[in-house]
Design an enzyme around this catalytic site. Structure first.
Site, PDB file in Angstrom:
ATOM      1  N   HIS A 185      -6.291  -7.219   0.356  1.00 43.86           N
ATOM      2  CA  HIS A 185      -5.360  -6.100   0.255  1.00 43.86           C
ATOM      3  C   HIS A 185      -4.337  -6.118   1.381  1.00 43.86           C
ATOM      4  O   HIS A 185      -3.134  -5.955   1.144  1.00 43.86           O
ATOM      5  CB  HIS A 185      -6.141  -4.784   0.268  1.00 43.86           C
ATOM      6  CG  HIS A 185      -5.278  -3.574   0.111  1.00 43.86           C
ATOM      7  ND1 HIS A 185      -4.527  -3.330  -1.024  1.00 43.86           N
ATOM      8  CD2 HIS A 185      -5.030  -2.529   0.957  1.00 43.86           C
ATOM      9  CE1 HIS A 185      -3.863  -2.189  -0.883  1.00 43.86           C
ATOM     10  NE2 HIS A 185      -4.150  -1.695   0.314  1.00 43.86           N
ATOM     11  N   ASP A 235      -6.900  -8.968  -4.184  1.00 40.22           N
ATOM     12  CA  ASP A 235      -6.989  -7.524  -3.959  1.00 40.22           C
ATOM     13  C   ASP A 235      -7.499  -6.846  -5.227  1.00 40.22           C
ATOM     14  O   ASP A 235      -6.793  -6.816  -6.237  1.00 40.22           O
ATOM     15  CB  ASP A 235      -5.621  -6.957  -3.576  1.00 40.22           C
ATOM     16  CG  ASP A 235      -5.662  -5.461  -3.305  1.00 40.22           C
ATOM     17  OD1 ASP A 235      -6.776  -4.905  -3.180  1.00 40.22           O
ATOM     18  OD2 ASP A 235      -4.583  -4.844  -3.207  1.00 40.22           O
ATOM     19  N   ASP A 292       0.845  -1.190   0.000  1.00 43.19           N
ATOM     20  CA  ASP A 292       0.000   0.000   0.000  1.00 43.19           C
ATOM     21  C   ASP A 292       0.891   1.255   0.000  1.00 43.19           C
ATOM     22  O   ASP A 292       1.857   1.330  -0.735  1.00 43.19           O
ATOM     23  CB  ASP A 292      -0.954  -0.064   1.205  1.00 43.19           C
ATOM     24  CG  ASP A 292      -2.075   0.955   1.158  1.00 43.19           C
ATOM     25  OD1 ASP A 292      -3.110   0.660   0.541  1.00 43.19           O
ATOM     26  OD2 ASP A 292      -1.921   2.044   1.738  1.00 43.19           O
TER      27      ASP A 292
END
Length: 298
Positions: free
Chosen positions: A278, A249, A124
């Protein structure tokens, strides 16, 4: 710049994260405002460093299932909280945040600690910030293990991300723990959801978490030139670069294709697909650790 600090009492109920908290105070380069950065630092001081960078809207707690197994292999695991998250200080205004500022803040933290021989482990926003750090000071880094992240530079974002970005900006409520649950396949316990909520006692602490999605440099974004400069470094990066994206994801699935074959260091690496959503650190921490240990040795 008004800066908030989550009271220590907010973290007293957090279980399964019994690492000694470390703190370092840096000063914002523009305003000279002091801000305290929290980080976990476990393992031998002279061992190769595994730098675990979290993203939005999590904190170092995300890596709780990985820190122990990494240090058990004789490595040094360091997991900071980005400014605005976790136990780190939190500027109160959205206007006090920017992508460039976050890179500058984490560079100050990293340089002050004088970290070297680093394997970057990121997901991320940990990758958006971490890969920029690598591009600015490549000699400090020895390798990369990337999952569910990237270094976007003006591409079109997927529909799932656009929905998420709109939610972060306009939803009247922003339940951090439930958001994390929405990005995992595994059912989190009530205590785990509460641990993700802990850094944010009320909405005034959530400015960073709210504004981060708008900084992702998709389309015509102010950060695109800096991203392209960083890609020049990655295009010549020959040290190990391993991708281990997840299979579930909707935002980053398939993102390894942007790196494998382009970054020289991806050649002959055992790239793999992890099982989960995710926040792969919650769904497949053992698989993520296994990928790390294929890149860095004690």
């Amino acid at each position: 710049m008004k800066v908030l600090r989550t009271p220590d009492a907010a973290f007293e109920a957090v279980k399964g994260f019994d690492f000694q908290p470390c703190y370092l105070t840096i000063k914002d380069p523009e305003t000279l405002t002091p801000m305290r950065v929290h980080y976990i630092d476990e393992g031998p001081r002279d061992a190769p460093i595994v730098l675990m960078l979290h993203g939005e809207p999590t904190w170092s707690y995300l890596y709780r299932h990985m820190i122990g197994p990494v240090t058990a292999q004789g490595l040094r695991a360091i997991a900071p909280d980005l400014i605005g998250f976790g136990r780190s200080d939190k500027p109160a205004s959205k206007q006090d945040y920017s992508y460039a500022r976050h890179v500058a803040w984490m560079r100050l933290w990293l340089e002050t600690l004088d970290l070297k021989n680093i394997t970057l482990v990121c997901q991320d926003w940990g990758s958006l910030i971490g890969l920029r750090l690598l591009a600015e000071m490549p000699d400090r880094f020895a390798g990369v293990v990337l999952s569910n992240g990237g270094l976007p530079a003006g591409q079109r974002g997927p529909t799932a991300f656009k929905i998420w970005r709109a939610f972060s900006q306009f939803s009247p409520v922003f339940p951090i723990g439930k958001i994390v649950q929405g990005g995992t396949k595994r059912r989190l316990s009530a205590a785990e959801i509460a641990a993700y909520d802990a850094p944010f006692p009320d909405s005034s602490y959530k400015a960073g978490a709210r504004i981060f999605p708008s900084f992702v440099p998709i389309g015509d974004n102010v950060a695109v030139p800096d991203q392209l400069e960083a890609w020049k470094v990655l295009d010549a990066w020959e040290k190990p670069f391993l991708c281990c994206f997840s299979d579930g994801d909707p935002v980053t699935r398939g993102g390894q294709r942007l790196f494998v074959g382009r970054v020289p260091g991806t050649a002959n690496q055992p790239h793999t697909t992890l099982r989960g959503g995710h926040f792969i650190q919650e769904d497949d921490p053992a698989g993520f650790v296994s990928s790390i240990l294929k890149v860095v040795k004690p």
